[in-house]
Design an enzyme around this catalytic site. Structure first.
Site, PDB file in Angstrom:
ATOM      1  N   GLY A  90      89.348  58.350 -27.079  1.00  0.00           N
ATOM      2  CA  GLY A  90      90.424  58.328 -26.077  1.00  0.00           C
ATOM      3  C   GLY A  90      90.246  57.186 -25.106  1.00  0.00           C
ATOM      4  O   GLY A  90      89.261  56.439 -25.165  1.00  0.00           O
ATOM      5  N   ARG A 134      88.383  54.133 -20.418  1.00  0.00           N
ATOM      6  CA  ARG A 134      88.374  53.251 -19.238  1.00  0.00           C
ATOM      7  C   ARG A 134      89.678  52.471 -19.084  1.00  0.00           C
ATOM      8  O   ARG A 134      89.793  51.637 -18.193  1.00  0.00           O
ATOM      9  CB  ARG A 134      87.211  52.299 -19.306  1.00  0.00           C
ATOM     10  CG  ARG A 134      87.159  51.491 -20.604  1.00  0.00           C
ATOM     11  CD  ARG A 134      86.012  50.560 -20.560  1.00  0.00           C
ATOM     12  NE  ARG A 134      85.790  49.932 -21.861  1.00  0.00           N
ATOM     13  CZ  ARG A 134      84.990  48.916 -22.043  1.00  0.00           C
ATOM     14  NH1 ARG A 134      84.357  48.402 -21.008  1.00  0.00           N
ATOM     15  NH2 ARG A 134      84.813  48.403 -23.234  1.00  0.00           N
ATOM     16  N   LYS A 163      92.478  47.948 -17.813  1.00  0.00           N
ATOM     17  CA  LYS A 163      91.237  48.242 -18.547  1.00  0.00           C
ATOM     18  C   LYS A 163      90.049  48.068 -17.602  1.00  0.00           C
ATOM     19  O   LYS A 163      89.878  46.992 -17.022  1.00  0.00           O
ATOM     20  CB  LYS A 163      91.097  47.322 -19.753  1.00  0.00           C
ATOM     21  CG  LYS A 163      89.836  47.603 -20.566  1.00  0.00           C
ATOM     22  CD  LYS A 163      89.858  46.864 -21.887  1.00  0.00           C
ATOM     23  CE  LYS A 163      88.555  47.080 -22.661  1.00  0.00           C
ATOM     24  NZ  LYS A 163      88.565  46.340 -23.940  1.00  0.00           N
ATOM     25  N   ASP A 223      81.045  54.848 -17.901  1.00  0.00           N
ATOM     26  CA  ASP A 223      81.349  54.813 -16.467  1.00  0.00           C
ATOM     27  C   ASP A 223      82.801  54.436 -16.179  1.00  0.00           C
ATOM     28  O   ASP A 223      83.203  54.336 -15.022  1.00  0.00           O
ATOM     29  CB  ASP A 223      80.401  53.836 -15.755  1.00  0.00           C
ATOM     30  CG  ASP A 223      80.424  52.448 -16.384  1.00  0.00           C
ATOM     31  OD1 ASP A 223      81.354  52.166 -17.164  1.00  0.00           O
ATOM     32  OD2 ASP A 223      79.516  51.660 -16.085  1.00  0.00           O
ATOM     33  N   GLY A 224      83.574  54.178 -17.229  1.00  0.00           N
ATOM     34  CA  GLY A 224      84.982  53.855 -17.018  1.00  0.00           C
ATOM     35  C   GLY A 224      85.227  52.425 -16.570  1.00  0.00           C
ATOM     36  O   GLY A 224      86.362  52.042 -16.279  1.00  0.00           O
ATOM     37  N   ARG A 249      96.484  44.495 -19.181  1.00  0.00           N
ATOM     38  CA  ARG A 249      96.903  44.080 -20.514  1.00  0.00           C
ATOM     39  C   ARG A 249      98.198  44.778 -20.906  1.00  0.00           C
ATOM     40  O   ARG A 249      98.478  45.894 -20.437  1.00  0.00           O
ATOM     41  CB  ARG A 249      95.792  44.320 -21.538  1.00  0.00           C
ATOM     42  CG  ARG A 249      95.343  45.754 -21.655  1.00  0.00           C
ATOM     43  CD  ARG A 249      94.204  45.897 -22.655  1.00  0.00           C
ATOM     44  NE  ARG A 249      93.972  47.289 -22.994  1.00  0.00           N
ATOM     45  CZ  ARG A 249      93.064  47.712 -23.862  1.00  0.00           C
ATOM     46  NH1 ARG A 249      92.298  46.845 -24.499  1.00  0.00           N
ATOM     47  NH2 ARG A 249      92.920  48.994 -24.121  1.00  0.00           N
ATOM     48  N   ASP A 298      89.885  53.446 -34.293  1.00  0.00           N
ATOM     49  CA  ASP A 298      90.418  53.604 -32.939  1.00  0.00           C
ATOM     50  C   ASP A 298      90.766  52.251 -32.310  1.00  0.00           C
ATOM     51  O   ASP A 298      91.357  52.214 -31.233  1.00  0.00           O
ATOM     52  CB  ASP A 298      89.420  54.356 -32.040  1.00  0.00           C
ATOM     53  CG  ASP A 298      88.040  53.741 -32.054  1.00  0.00           C
ATOM     54  OD1 ASP A 298      87.443  53.663 -33.142  1.00  0.00           O
ATOM     55  OD2 ASP A 298      87.558  53.319 -30.991  1.00  0.00           O
ATOM     56  N   ASN A 299      90.399  51.164 -32.984  1.00  0.00           N
ATOM     57  CA  ASN A 299      90.753  49.841 -32.461  1.00  0.00           C
ATOM     58  C   ASN A 299      91.825  49.168 -33.303  1.00  0.00           C
ATOM     59  O   ASN A 299      92.049  47.966 -33.187  1.00  0.00           O
ATOM     60  CB  ASN A 299      89.503  48.945 -32.417  1.00  0.00           C
ATOM     61  CG  ASN A 299      88.510  49.405 -31.367  1.00  0.00           C
ATOM     62  OD1 ASN A 299      88.888  50.065 -30.403  1.00  0.00           O
ATOM     63  ND2 ASN A 299      87.248  49.058 -31.545  1.00  0.00           N
TER      64      ASN A 299
HETATM   65  P1  AMP Z   1      85.602  50.268 -27.919  1.00  0.00           P
HETATM   66  O1  AMP Z   1      84.888  50.192 -29.238  1.00  0.00           O
HETATM   67  O2  AMP Z   1      85.076  49.344 -26.864  1.00  0.00           O
HETATM   68  O3  AMP Z   1      87.069  50.068 -28.103  1.00  0.00           O
HETATM   69  O4  AMP Z   1      85.355  51.732 -27.285  1.00  0.00           O
HETATM   70  C1  AMP Z   1      85.184  52.917 -28.038  1.00  0.00           C
HETATM   71  C2  AMP Z   1      85.410  54.116 -27.141  1.00  0.00           C
HETATM   72  O5  AMP Z   1      84.463  54.127 -26.075  1.00  0.00           O
HETATM   73  C3  AMP Z   1      86.769  54.199 -26.494  1.00  0.00           C
HETATM   74  O6  AMP Z   1      87.128  55.553 -26.399  1.00  0.00           O
HETATM   75  C4  AMP Z   1      86.524  53.611 -25.121  1.00  0.00           C
HETATM   76  O7  AMP Z   1      87.454  54.045 -24.163  1.00  0.00           O
HETATM   77  C5  AMP Z   1      85.139  54.145 -24.821  1.00  0.00           C
HETATM   78  N1  AMP Z   1      84.395  53.305 -23.862  1.00  0.00           N
HETATM   79  C6  AMP Z   1      83.854  52.083 -24.071  1.00  0.00           C
HETATM   80  N2  AMP Z   1      83.248  51.641 -22.968  1.00  0.00           N
HETATM   81  C7  AMP Z   1      83.395  52.600 -22.010  1.00  0.00           C
HETATM   82  C8  AMP Z   1      82.987  52.740 -20.659  1.00  0.00           C
HETATM   83  N3  AMP Z   1      82.271  51.795 -20.024  1.00  0.00           N
HETATM   84  N4  AMP Z   1      83.341  53.862 -20.008  1.00  0.00           N
HETATM   85  C9  AMP Z   1      84.053  54.825 -20.617  1.00  0.00           C
HETATM   86  N5  AMP Z   1      84.455  54.759 -21.882  1.00  0.00           N
HETATM   87  C10 AMP Z   1      84.139  53.669 -22.584  1.00  0.00           C
HETATM   88 MG    MG Z   2      88.595  50.658 -28.385  1.00  0.00          MG
END
Ligand code: AMP
Ligand code: MG
Length: 498
Positions: free
Chosen positions: A99, A102, A122, A134-135, A185, A261-262
């Site tokens: 989900g 952040r 973001k 940490d979001g 974005r 998810d990406n």
């Molecule tokens: P990503 O591969 O960077 O697209 O992230 C995979 C998942 O991890 C997604 O659900 C992101 O929202 C979550 N995520 C990545 N970095 C953070 C962060 N610093 N704080 C909270 N959620 C994160």
């Molecule tokens: Mg992602």
């Protein structure tokens, strides 16, 4: 929900946002929440080109209100912020619920072309989907996402866009403490393959249908007229994804984290993380040093795109109705990819018509780049400058290769091929120079801009943006930005940490 608005807030910003279409979905698709403020935000960068798409935003970025709003510190009365839920396969393994951990969707905006876009912040703070995160997003990765989004758009590759970056001196810990930032974005939708997988794996087929109907209604309305609209939707996403992979391969772009998810349901490049542009050509190159198996290496991207399509197909199976119909929708992937790849290469090699021998000739050029570790971008750019008949000026190209003799042999074949279509030199060069960029976001260029920005000098981010907005132009005054990476850049490592 209650929104905190500032009485002094300018009307132009209120006009910018409206209730997001996404909020029309049932409430279990998202959580309404406000971004978490960051202390004393400042503007790091703005894409004036993006701002110009929204006439109200032009010249507004030095206004403190604007900076506060795009950091998430103030929420417009017209915004209706939310974080959405999705799941996904990460590195080939089912990861369950993820989900927007952040990213927060502020609302939708209508640009001057009457196109509706979602506006996300973001790095705007924790959400119910943050898990242990940490979001936040660090300045380093925010600059990379910002520059690459705009660079990809200028390369004519489907992508989410970036409007601005704001920063704060609040530090968060990654491999080391780093300052935080927020990227604004935009995309017509950030719905992912994983958004569909979420409802499938939770056995919520009613919600799956609601999501598919929403996507069809707003983004693929022509599918509604088809006999099986869900099958038509899957075929459409297959087509877009295959074409996106061909685009990536054609400029040496490596995404780095092609988890489901990406993957955008609209076939856009989204969620920029440890991406890279190929420099010394190696088809096995892995840009994300967390990816030890090379699942997302350059050469794997097209087949991973197909793997991801099958994950989406699995999730849509209950809607489509049969395995056969699902497979039929997916079956176009290889030919969709091959057709786009062939047409992109035709332009890259300067051929105006297709010829039987082209595939072998093109593959042999890739083999030469591979054997000689030749720079991907410069090899194609120098090939573009080649004279049709005069080999005395071939040095600029030959100098990129260790084994010059083997390239000379290839060039004889290439010139013979040009002769077959009575190639016109001026037209050929024009076509190639418009399809082989001179400037791409090399890691070391991003790194230079990041280091300056970490010391509060944001000028290099702005300069790189302006160069990358015109990647096919010579820009003689910026020649050094097209050069091979310096030795220190070989040790640059990019990980998932962002
Ligand atoms: P990503 O591969 O960077 O697209 O992230 C995979 C998942 O991890 C997604 O659900 C992101 O929202 C979550 N995520 C990545 N970095 C953070 C962060 N610093 N704080 C909270 N959620 C994160
Ligand atoms: Mg992602």
């Amino acid at each position: 929900m209650s929104s905190s608005t500032n009485a002094t807030q300018s009307q132009y910003l209120n006009d910018f946002l409206q209730n997001p279409l996404f909020a029309n979905l049932p409430s279990n698709f998202f959580t309404h929440l406000h971004p978490t403020p960051l202390p004393s935000p400042y503007l790091v960068a703005v894409s004036e080109k993006m701002a110009a798409e929204h006439p109200g935003l032009v010249n507004k970025f030095h206004d403190n209100d604007t900076v506060e709003i795009f950091t998430g510190n103030k929420v417009l009365s017209t915004a209706n912020p939310l974080a959405s839920v999705y799941s996904g396969h990460q590195f080939g393994v089912w990861a369950g619920q993820l989900g927007d951990g952040r990213a927060i969707l502020l609302g939708d905006t209508i640009n001057k072309h009457q196109q509706r876009l979602e506006v996300q912040l973001k790095g705007a703070g924790a959400t119910p989907y943050s898990r242990s995160g940490d979001g936040r997003a660090v300045l380093r990765s925010s600059i990379r996402e910002f520059l690459c989004s705009e660079a990809m758009h200028a390369l004519r590759i489907p992508t989410s866009r970036a409007l601005c970056i704001t920063g704060s001196d609040k530090y968060v810990f990654r491999e080391q403490p780093e300052s935080t930032a927020v990227v604004t974005r935009l995309a017509p939708s950030f719905i992912r393959f994983g958004s569909f997988e979420h409802w499938y794996y939770n056995r919520r087929h009613e919600d799956l249908k609601v999501l598919a109907d929403f996507v069809i209604e707003f983004y693929f309305p022509h599918c509604r007229e088809q006999q099986n609209p869900y099958q038509a939707l899957l075929a459409e996403v297959t087509h877009r994804t295959a074409e996106l992979m061909a685009h990536w391969q054609s400029v040496g772009f490596m995404h780095g984290v092609m988890n489901t998810d990406n993957m955008s349901i609209l076939g856009l490049t989204i969620d920029y993380g440890p991406f890279g542009f190929m420099e010394a050509f190696d088809e096995s190159h892995i840009c994300n040093h967390t990816d030890q198996q090379g699942r997302y290496s350059y050469k794997m991207q097209p087949s991973i795109g197909n793997w991801n399509m099958h994950a989406l197909g699995q999730a849509m199976l209950p809607l489509i109705g049969s395995v056969e119909d699902t497979q039929a929708a997916l079956s176009g992937y290889s030919s969709n990819f091959a057709a786009k790849w062939a047409s992109l290469l035709r332009s890259k090699f300067g051929f105006s018509v297709a010829h039987d021998s082209d595939k072998q000739l093109e593959e042999d050029f890739f083999s030469l780049m591979q054997e000689n570790h030749a720079d991907f971008t410069l090899s194609f750019r120098q090939l573009s400058h080649l004279k049709n008949d005069d080999s005395s000026k071939d040095d600029a190209l030959l100098n990129l290769f260790i084994n010059r003799e083997s390239v000379k042999v290839w060039l004889q074949r290439y010139r013979a091929r040009l002769a077959i279509e009575s190639s016109n030199e001026v037209a050929r060069q024009e076509l190639m120079l418009a399809n082989n960029p001179k400037y791409v976001l090399r890691n070391y260029l991003a790194q230079n801009a990041i280091e300056k920005a970490q010391n509060k000098d944001f000028s290099e981010v702005a300069k790189l943006l302006s160069i990358l907005e015109n990647p096919f132009d010579e820009q003689i005054e910026h020649e050094k930005y097209a050069k091979l990476p310096p030795d220190w850049a070989k040790d640059l490592e990019v990980s998932c940490s962002s």
